[in-house]
Design an enzyme around this catalytic site. Structure first.
Site, mmCIF file in Angstrom:
data_model
loop_
_atom_site.group_PDB
_atom_site.id
_atom_site.type_symbol
_atom_site.label_atom_id
_atom_site.label_comp_id
_atom_site.label_asym_id
_atom_site.label_seq_id
_atom_site.Cartn_x
_atom_site.Cartn_y
_atom_site.Cartn_z
ATOM 1 N N HIS A 286 1.358 20.947 11.416
ATOM 2 C CA HIS A 286 1.057 21.375 10.056
ATOM 3 C C HIS A 286 -0.256 22.136 10.085
ATOM 4 O O HIS A 286 -1.197 21.823 9.367
ATOM 5 C CB HIS A 286 1.018 20.185 9.089
ATOM 6 C CG HIS A 286 1.870 20.408 7.878
ATOM 7 N ND1 HIS A 286 1.478 20.109 6.605
ATOM 8 C CD2 HIS A 286 3.105 20.942 7.760
ATOM 9 C CE1 HIS A 286 2.441 20.434 5.762
ATOM 10 N NE2 HIS A 286 3.436 20.934 6.435
ATOM 11 N N HIS B 29 9.727 29.564 11.723
ATOM 12 C CA HIS B 29 9.530 28.136 11.498
ATOM 13 C C HIS B 29 10.854 27.389 11.405
ATOM 14 O O HIS B 29 10.997 26.300 11.947
ATOM 15 C CB HIS B 29 8.733 27.953 10.209
ATOM 16 C CG HIS B 29 8.314 26.544 9.946
ATOM 17 N ND1 HIS B 29 7.181 25.995 10.501
ATOM 18 C CD2 HIS B 29 8.870 25.569 9.196
ATOM 19 C CE1 HIS B 29 7.070 24.746 10.096
ATOM 20 N NE2 HIS B 29 8.067 24.453 9.295
#
Lengths: 228, 799
Positions: free
Chosen positions: B101, B55
């Protein structure tokens, strides 16, 4: 006439009201800060939409204690004009400057859309440019706009003509479907007994330019100017 | 000074096993020891694990993302900033980014989606831009499952709850439903900001000894390891247990933070700022120092905490929301702090920028972490993962390569030669076997032998499909008006904002096309870029910049990596052909649950500019007797169409399985023709034909906001599909236009001049009926009722 637009922490449409007044209508409007009690000569104070203090508690319940609200109450008592829009309406109800209260929409969800409103009383400083029964289109955007008042009080404000606008269908008729948030008597806007404090859930500041979807809001702001 | 950071009494022993539990593989752990020349402290291990997570480090994607064309006329930012910026004219910059998200939203839909909105807003704020609009792209599973309905309500509620309260209008987006997302939904959030040219803020702390200011909410224990354990790993059966890694949003705090940061920037005392997002204080401070080649020293005792007793590990890794890190010019910190005090936002100095490029943190005077900054940032590991097309994809050129960890090594000066690492190939053999993507995974269960529906029945089914139906149920919950700029809101091909103080407009569209990407990840990605560009051009705007969010499965699987690389190549080729720079983006891997990956889903948002917002064109028919015409710039097909998903293709599908072909060059001329026709004020409406094909687009054209109109057209036949299928075929090449009959020649010439043929097929009617040849003759009021009821009916809320 000088306008004042209050910014509470969490106010959102304060900039939009200032833009409508200054840029669209060419008015003298000042920004008022919640911590400051001074009104800087404003004769008409607007409490704008938004989520004052996050509205994590009951909407408007905290904002009514802001220092500026002392001056707003004084102005109202002296006959000055106070206009609460959406969250501003909620604040004025919490401050007991307007009757009734605003609770969660019947659907329990936030609603943003353009609605049709019928003018119920056209002889007030906020509605004098309109005619009784006239239909106008304004946007609403709120999660807690269901207007409630105790039965007796509701009867009183109806009798005195304090109800200014009602949610109606395209033909001006009342129906459950046309009442977006389930307000009692489909009430969208009210005035106090002396008709110098006004609260409305629809946003006139978002209906002042044709390219953004309509100009009916100008008639409400314009009405206030007429009396000045 | 040989001060060595020490672990604290309560810290667990750092071992290779503990590192593995932190998501670090054995080679990575060895590399950490080499960078430090010793065993890391527990805090350091935590910091490495998040900074080296997929990430934060983009370790699987970094090398491939370099192929995207990030430069171009008007681009005001370099890759690696918090968001991209392009000039729009009159001295303004559009600053924007799209970000995922996904996992948080699946685990806790309301807060997951809400904090996604909050995070992307702060990324734009970090550029010094006022956030002016949000979009989102949502991909859900099928609605028959009550849990999915719960997720939809939660995500939409969270986006509205946050966006409405923070005062940034949600002006558009897309929502799709497919069983392929039953166990891994996608929530991609986009934010657009406006800044004056020359006033962009920097995220590089270029001033030595400058004070580092922490502003915003206090630090709590929420969201620790959101980036590493939640966003950078697959889902298994116990995903619910990851709920504590999701953060909780406070939009009120964010609203104050926005106003305070923008006002603080006006003082001129701020040298740099950045959002504390994924990996919180650790990443924001190391990245700000790293961009300038400097270091940072933090005093953790000064960090505001929600509760006493947080360990250094927790303080630096917390992903508590609504926090920004600022660097002030030395001696001017009080000016910055005064602004935050005015807004009742807590802010304090927590450290300083150092010339020595090390990331150091202290607690009670003692050193708890001391890491070379570049080990955390530019020199974090990067992998060349093996790439292999699935068996089904056959002919496409494979590029199998051994996976090599090609991270920069510690400089010889920093490391004794004897410990210099010889990193070898990662064991590709330990990976799971390839799972070729089957068509069944990506579209609704097909009843291929189901009878072919009559055209009217098919159209009704299209309008009732959640993919096509009105999304009013969704956007009615979003404030799309605040800030007084929304000229075209949700429900348009692209949202359109005016830019106050100018005549200009900004068009925004976000698109994804997972069905096409599942059939062909390369062509599907091209189709996605072209569709977003066409949506922007349909309102009359010229595309200025692209931001993308690349949602894929587990990159450790060569087939997934192949999808990813093909997707990036598709975006690159489309962007080059259309001449639109890719100015920002985000990668979301590990979108798999129990070994099942989502279809490749590159989501693309495009911002376009309109010189005169008064010349906008909307997608609805306007006047009876206007000519209805279409312009087609490629082939159409039923492959990857809504029709295929609903009815299957049967035995005789003809060219059904071949994805519609796209010629990006021709797409570019189409975009130019559309914007020119709009600029000359010739068009009444322009609507991109996407899901549901021409018949659906014609019906949608009749559903104008105020007054229902009708249309009467003949049936065009596309690409040998026959009349019925031509009505529902899809591709990324068809636009429906309407214009006054008197304009026929002028409009025709604009298209003919570029080798595009405009074909008139009928006219707009004042009577609300949709008549398509002899195949469809329906009352538009009935069609609109189906279109409007589809989502409320399934989501169980009547009003």
């Amino acid at each position: 006439m000088r306008w004042g637009v209050v910014t509470f922490p969490g106010s959102l449409d304060d900039r939009d009201v200032l833009y409508a007044l200054r840029e669209v209508m060419g008015q003298d409007a000042v920004s008022l800060w919640h911590k400051d009690e001074r009104l800087y000569g404003a004769e008409c104070v607007v409490l704008p939409g938004g989520f004052s203090y996050g509205d994590y508690l009951r909407c408007g319940a905290l904002a009514r204690f802001a220092p500026i609200m002392n001056s707003v109450a004084r102005l109202a008592a002296e006959g000055g004009v106070v206009l609460g829009i959406c969250n501003g309406f909620q604040v004025l109800c919490e401050a007991r400057l307007l009757p009734g209260a605003l609770t969660r929409n019947r659907s329990l969800s936030f609603i943003c859309e353009r609605v049709t409103l019928r003018v119920e009383n056209a002889s007030t400083p906020l509605t004098r440019l309109l005619s009784p029964g006239e239909l106008i289109r304004l946007p609403i955007k709120h999660g807690e706009g269901l207007y409630v008042a105790p039965e007796q009080e509701l009867r009183r404000i109806e009798e005195r003509g304090q109800v200014l606008l009602r949610y109606v269908d395209a033909d001006g008729g009342l129906s459950a479907q046309a009442n977006p948030n389930g307000s009692m008597n489909a009430i969208a806007a009210v005035a106090n007994e002396s008709f110098n404090v006004f609260g409305l859930m629809p946003h006139p500041e978002h209906a002042v330019e044709a390219c953004l979807g309509g100009t009916h809001g100008l008639k409400l702001f314009g009405s206030l100017l007429q009396g000045a | 000074m040989a001060e060595i950071p020490l672990g604290l009494g309560g810290d667990p022993d750092v071992t290779p096993e503990l590192a593995r539990d932190h998501g670090l593989v054995a080679d990575e752990y060895r590399l950490i020891e080499r960078w430090l020349g010793r065993r890391p402290t527990f805090t350091e291990l935590g910091v490495f694990s998040v900074m080296w997570s997929e990430h934060c480090s983009y370790k699987s994607s970094r090398r491939h993302l370099r192929m995207l064309p990030s430069r171009g006329a008007g681009v005001a930012t370099a890759p690696g900033e918090n968001a991209g910026a392009v000039a729009i004219g009159d001295g303004y910059l559009a600053v924007f980014k799209l970000e995922s998200h996904n996992h948080p939203s699946y685990v806790e839909p309301y807060q997951g989606a809400a904090t996604g909105v909050g995070g992307i807003i702060r990324d734009v704020l970090a550029m010094g831009a006022r956030p002016v609009a949000s979009l989102n792209s949502l991909r859900f599973g099928v609605l028959d499952d009550p849990r999915m309905a719960y997720l939809v309500r939660g995500v939409v509620g969270g986006i509205g709850g946050y966006g409405n309260c923070v005062g940034v209008p949600t002006v558009g987006g897309e929502v799709g439903f497919d069983p392929a997302y039953n166990k891994n939904i996608l929530v991609n959030a986009f934010c657009l900001g406006l800044a004056r040219e020359g006033e962009l803020a920097s995220a590089a702390a270029r001033v030595v000894d400058a004070p580092v200011i922490y502003a915003g909410s206090a630090t709590g224990r929420d969201g620790i390891h959101g980036a590493s354990l939640l966003a950078s790993a697959e889902f298994g059966a116990g995903s619910e247990s990851k709920r504590p890694t999701v953060q909780v949003g406070d939009p009120f705090a964010e609203k104050l933070l926005i106003e305070a940061c923008l006002e603080a920037l006006q003082t001129g005392a701020v040298a740099a700022l950045q959002d504390m997002g994924a990996a919180g204080l650790a990443s924001s401070s190391s990245e700000m120092a790293g961009r300038a080649g400097f270091g940072v020293e933090l005093d953790l005792d000064r960090v505001p905490l929600r509760e006493p007793g947080l360990s250094p590990y927790e303080i630096v890794l917390s992903e508590s929301q609504e926090r920004m890190l600022l660097v002030a010019y030395p001696g001017r910190e009080s000016e910055v702090l005064a602004v935050f005090e005015k807004w009742d936002v807590s802010a304090c100095v927590v450290g300083r920028i150092t010339r020595e490029a090390r990331w150091r943190t202290r607690l009670a005077g003692g050193l708890v972490a001391d890491i070379p900054v570049r080990a955390l940032t530019t020199d974090a590991p990067s992998y060349e993962r093996p790439v292999k097309p699935p068996a089904a994809a056959g002919a496409q050129s494979p590029r199998p390569k051994g996976a090599q960890l090609t991270s920069a090594q510690p400089a010889a000066a920093e490391q004794p030669a004897s410990t210099r690492c010889e990193l070898t190939q990662f064991a590709a053999g330990s990976l799971e076997p390839a799972q070729p993507l089957s068509r069944r995974e990506v579209s609704a269960p097909l009843a291929s032998r189901r009878r072919r529906p009559a055209p009217t029945e098919a159209l009704r089914a299209m309008l009732d499909s959640p993919n096509i139906a009105s999304k009013r149920w969704v956007y009615r919950q979003y404030d799309y008006l605040v800030q007084s700029n929304t000229v075209l809101g949700p429900g348009s091909d692209a949202a359109l904002l005016r830019v106050k103080g100018t005549k200009r407009g900004l068009a925004l569209a976000v698109d994804s096309n997972p069905r096409a990407c599942a059939l062909d990840p390369y062509l599907g990605a091209i189709a996605t870029v072209c569709e977003a560009a066409r949506n922007v051009a349909c309102v009359g705007a010229r595309p200025l910049g692209i931001t993308d969010c690349l949602n894929y499965g587990n990159p450790e699987r060569p087939e997934i990596m192949w999808q990813f690389v093909r997707g990036v190549e598709g975006i690159r080729d489309a962007a080059l052909a259309l001449g639109i720079p890719v100015v920002s983006g985000n990668v979301s891997f590990y979108n798999e649950t129990e070994g099942q990956a989502i279809p490749p889903t590159p989501t693309v948002a495009i911002v376009g500019g309109l010189d005169d917002v008064g010349k906008r064109v909307s997608s609805f028919f306007k006047s009876p007797d206007d000519v209805i015409a279409f312009v087609k710039s490629g082939t159409l097909s039923l492959a990857a169409s809504e029709y295929e998903a609903l009815f299957g293709l049967g035995e005789e599908h003809g060219n059904g399985l071949k994805l519609a072909q796209i010629d990006p060059e021709l797409q570019k001329t189409l975009l130019e023709a559309l914007t020119q026709a709009a600029d000359r004020g010739l068009l009444s409406s322009a609507h991109d034909v996407s899901s549901g094909g021409l018949a659906t687009a014609l019906a949608e054209g009749c559903f104008g906001c105020e007054k229902l109109l009708g249309a009467e057209v003949t049936i065009p036949e596309f690409d040998g599909l026959g009349p019925e299928r031509s009505l529902f075929a899809e591709g990324t090449s068809l636009v429906v236009l309407s214009y006054a009959a008197a304009r026929r020649d002028e409009v025709g010439q604009i298209f003919a001049h570029r080798g595009l043929k405009l074909e008139a097929i009928g006219q707009v009617s004042g009577v609300p009926r949709l008549k398509i040849g002899s195949l469809i003759d329906e009352d538009c009021r009935a069609l609109l009722a189906i279109y409007e009821r589809a989502l409320p009916r399934r989501l169980g809320e009547g009003d």
